[in-house]
Design an enzyme around this catalytic site. Structure first.
Site, mmCIF file in Angstrom:
data_model
loop_
_atom_site.group_PDB
_atom_site.id
_atom_site.type_symbol
_atom_site.label_atom_id
_atom_site.label_comp_id
_atom_site.label_asym_id
_atom_site.label_seq_id
_atom_site.Cartn_x
_atom_site.Cartn_y
_atom_site.Cartn_z
ATOM 1 N N HIS A 93 -0.383 -13.216 -1.336
ATOM 2 C CA HIS A 93 -1.553 -13.760 -0.634
ATOM 3 C C HIS A 93 -1.328 -15.212 -0.202
ATOM 4 C CE1 HIS A 93 -4.411 -10.449 -2.367
ATOM 5 N NE2 HIS A 93 -3.521 -9.971 -1.528
ATOM 6 N N THR A 94 -0.116 -15.686 -0.271
ATOM 7 C CA THR A 94 0.276 -16.938 0.375
ATOM 8 C C THR A 94 0.310 -16.748 1.894
ATOM 9 O OG1 THR A 94 2.034 -18.606 0.542
ATOM 10 C CG2 THR A 94 2.765 -16.367 0.170
ATOM 11 N N HIS A 104 0.834 -1.210 0.000
ATOM 12 C CA HIS A 104 0.000 0.000 0.000
ATOM 13 C C HIS A 104 0.870 1.263 0.000
ATOM 14 C CE1 HIS A 104 -4.251 -1.542 1.155
ATOM 15 N NE2 HIS A 104 -3.584 -2.483 0.525
ATOM 16 N N ASP A 105 2.009 1.203 0.677
ATOM 17 C CA ASP A 105 2.894 2.369 0.664
ATOM 18 C C ASP A 105 3.400 2.630 -0.749
ATOM 19 O OD1 ASP A 105 4.304 4.542 1.669
ATOM 20 O OD2 ASP A 105 6.109 3.370 2.035
ATOM 21 N N GLY A 144 4.096 6.207 -4.156
ATOM 22 C CA GLY A 144 5.501 5.821 -4.006
ATOM 23 C C GLY A 144 5.884 5.329 -2.626
ATOM 24 N N PRO A 189 -6.278 -1.532 -6.173
ATOM 25 C CA PRO A 189 -7.343 -2.391 -6.694
ATOM 26 C C PRO A 189 -8.257 -2.867 -5.559
ATOM 27 C CG PRO A 189 -5.272 -3.604 -6.566
ATOM 28 C CD PRO A 189 -4.961 -2.184 -6.189
ATOM 29 N N ASP A 200 7.233 5.877 0.320
ATOM 30 C CA ASP A 200 7.639 7.096 1.016
ATOM 31 C C ASP A 200 7.015 7.198 2.403
ATOM 32 O OD1 ASP A 200 4.988 7.521 0.469
ATOM 33 O OD2 ASP A 200 5.292 9.262 -0.821
HETATM 34 C C1 HEM Z 1 -3.713 -7.733 -7.079
HETATM 35 C C2 HEM Z 1 -4.427 -6.883 -6.388
HETATM 36 C C3 HEM Z 1 -4.644 -7.008 -4.915
HETATM 37 C C4 HEM Z 1 -5.846 -6.935 -4.274
HETATM 38 C C5 HEM Z 1 -7.196 -6.696 -4.926
HETATM 39 C C6 HEM Z 1 -5.602 -7.151 -2.877
HETATM 40 C C7 HEM Z 1 -6.580 -7.135 -1.914
HETATM 41 C C8 HEM Z 1 -6.410 -7.563 -0.625
HETATM 42 C C9 HEM Z 1 -7.458 -7.678 0.338
HETATM 43 C C10 HEM Z 1 -8.914 -7.306 0.123
HETATM 44 C C11 HEM Z 1 -6.922 -8.214 1.467
HETATM 45 C C12 HEM Z 1 -7.649 -8.534 2.775
HETATM 46 C C13 HEM Z 1 -7.552 -7.380 3.723
HETATM 47 C C14 HEM Z 1 -8.342 -7.631 4.971
HETATM 48 O O1 HEM Z 1 -9.512 -7.996 4.893
HETATM 49 O O2 HEM Z 1 -7.783 -7.444 6.075
HETATM 50 C C15 HEM Z 1 -5.520 -8.409 1.207
HETATM 51 C C16 HEM Z 1 -4.626 -8.929 2.112
HETATM 52 C C17 HEM Z 1 -3.273 -9.015 1.892
HETATM 53 N N1 HEM Z 1 -2.603 -8.534 0.780
HETATM 54 FE FE1 HEM Z 1 -3.421 -7.975 -0.961
HETATM 55 N N2 HEM Z 1 -4.271 -7.346 -2.682
HETATM 56 C C18 HEM Z 1 -3.637 -7.253 -3.887
HETATM 57 C C19 HEM Z 1 -2.283 -7.345 -4.103
HETATM 58 C C20 HEM Z 1 -1.348 -7.500 -3.112
HETATM 59 C C21 HEM Z 1 0.075 -7.348 -3.273
HETATM 60 C C22 HEM Z 1 0.760 -6.940 -4.581
HETATM 61 C C23 HEM Z 1 0.654 -7.604 -2.079
HETATM 62 C C24 HEM Z 1 2.105 -7.573 -1.664
HETATM 63 C C25 HEM Z 1 3.113 -7.685 -2.493
HETATM 64 C C26 HEM Z 1 -0.419 -7.961 -1.176
HETATM 65 C C27 HEM Z 1 -0.244 -8.383 0.119
HETATM 66 C C28 HEM Z 1 -1.276 -8.758 0.965
HETATM 67 C C29 HEM Z 1 -1.063 -9.442 2.226
HETATM 68 C C30 HEM Z 1 0.269 -9.923 2.780
HETATM 69 C C31 HEM Z 1 -2.324 -9.593 2.819
HETATM 70 C C32 HEM Z 1 -2.639 -10.189 4.182
HETATM 71 C C33 HEM Z 1 -2.670 -9.063 5.188
HETATM 72 C C34 HEM Z 1 -2.897 -9.482 6.618
HETATM 73 O O3 HEM Z 1 -3.004 -10.650 6.933
HETATM 74 O O4 HEM Z 1 -2.945 -8.573 7.476
HETATM 75 N N3 HEM Z 1 -1.611 -7.850 -1.823
HETATM 76 N N4 HEM Z 1 -5.228 -8.001 -0.072
#
Ligand code: HEM
Ligand SMILES: *[C@@H]1O[C@H](CO)[C@@H](O)[C@H](O)[C@H]1NC(C)=O
Ligand SMILES: *[C@@H]1O[C@H](CO)[C@@H](O)[C@H](O)[C@H]1NC(C)=O
Length: 344
Positions: free
Chosen positions: A198-199, A70-71, A76, A168, A78
């Protein structure tokens, strides 16, 4: 009139060239040993603090990785995401897209920064602390190690509107995801590799409720009980887990149902079996543009790790601020120019 236009155009052109050039120089100036002289133990300190935090709070790694995304994706890398809203000004934290960012991630960065301020005050930027923390925690969870260049400065602004405009949503379509990532210079392959983050971690039920409660949502008895691209037993399990999610919005489930605590390629194997949690996860398998990439990563973790490492290095130099475009914050949650907060 005409003279004006002729004069203005080259000037504007020159200005654009300068701006483009400054961005290129900014990236070039990040270096691996940026703090070698000014704070030689900087990386060591961050590593120690965040691995301790991960051991006591196992949700830290996923949280930090998401905050780093998100940062970097919003204005950027930052540390603009770290700025807390104050009674004077709103910040990125106020955006709907920021609301579920986990407290443990911010706390990990704060702890590391506090330790750094004792060792070498005013030297290490919050943007670098976050970048180092994300790198270390990915490796600690079993993911790839990657080289990290440092020297990012912290933002002087944090816009409450930016996250919702630039990030997104969990229900974005694949063409939309591809376009949003392309706008920041990422290929579809890099989108898929980065989605492999998301692993780790969790998502709250509201992020995927539309996929599992279709009958309840006014679809009637004829509506399919869940998104047909989902594995039916998985959908059933999620319906159970999320039964009370409207009353208890804190309910969250693992993004990777099979190996939630390990950074591996099982996320991609899951997608092949209809075990993707978010609509955007599962859609990477449904869409013919991204399916072959999912297939490749599901079959070959080495390929996933190599591509993830390259893509996150690229993510980590997005819109980096240098020199007077930024500052080294004393506290990660507020700009240096702000008055001290009242009490704890
Ligand atoms: C492709 C588009 C992406 C979408 C639509 C997306 C969306 C989301 C959403 C909705 C969650 C759940 C948040 C919650 O309910 O607490 C999430 C969690 C997460 N996302 Fe993404 N994400 C995306 C890409 C990424 C990328 C590029 C990364 C890092 C390189 C990332 C890392 C994570 C991680 C690690 C979690 C787990 C967070 C936690 O357990 O606190 N995501 N994401
Ligand atoms: C996608 O999700 C957002 C916010 O969660 C919601 O406002 C929007 O209506 C959803 N779009 C579709 C097409 O379901
Ligand atoms: C897996 O990917 C790596 C890196 O791209 C490659 O060198 C290796 O040959 C691949 N392994 C298999 C079994 O395809």
């Amino acid at each position: 009139m005409d003279t004006h236009r002729r004069l203005r155009t080259p000037a504007l052109f020159l200005l654009l060239l300068l701006v483009v050039d400054a961005a290129a120089v900014a990236e070039a100036k990040l270096v691996p040993n940026y703090y070698a002289k000014t704070c030689p133990r900087a990386e060591r300190i961050v590593t120690d603090v965040v691995s301790q935090k991960q051991l006591s709070h196992p949700t830290t790694a996923a949280g930090v990785l998401r905050v780093f995304f998100h940062d970097c994706f919003v204005s950027g890398c930052d540390a603009s995401v770290l700025v807390a809203p104050s009674s004077f000004a709103r910040s990125e934290r106020d955006a709907a897209q920021s609301r579920s960012l986990p407290g443990d991630a911010f706390e990990a960065v704060t702890r590391a920064k506090t330790a750094l301020e004792l060792e070498c005050p005013g030297v290490v930027s919050c943007a670098d602390v976050l970048a180092i923390a994300a790198r270390d925690l990915v490796a600690m969870m079993g993911g790839p190690s990657y080289p990290l260049r440092l020297g990012r400065k912290d933002a002087l602004a944090s816009s409450p509107a930016a996250p919702d405009a630039e990030l997104p949503l969990a229900n974005s379509t694949v063409p939309r995801l591809i376009a949003m990532f392309a706008a920041k210079g990422f290929t579809a392959q890099e989108l898929v590799a980065l989605s492999g983050a998301h692993t780790l971690g969790f998502a709250h039920c509201s992020e995927f409720a539309d996929r599992i409660f279709r009958r309840a949502k006014g679809g009637g008895a004829a509506a399919p009980p869940h998104d047909p691209t989902m594995n039916p037993s998985y959908a059933k399990g999620l319906q159970d887990a999320c039964r009370n999610y409207q009353r208890d919005p804190t309910i969250a489930v693992f993004n990777d149902v099979m190996t939630p605590g390990k950074f591996d390629n099982v996320y991609f194997v899951n997608l092949q079996r209809g075990l993707g949690l978010l609509s955007t996860d599962q859609a990477l398998w449904t869409d013919p543009r991204t399916r072959p990439i999912v297939q490749r990563y599901a079959a070959n973790q080495t390929a996933f790790f190599a591509d993830f490492a390259r893509a996150i290095v690229k993510l980590g130099v997005q819109g980096v601020k240098m020199g007077r475009d930024g500052e080294v914050r004393r506290r990660c949650d507020m700009f240096n120019g702000n008055p001290a907060p009242l009490g704890p």
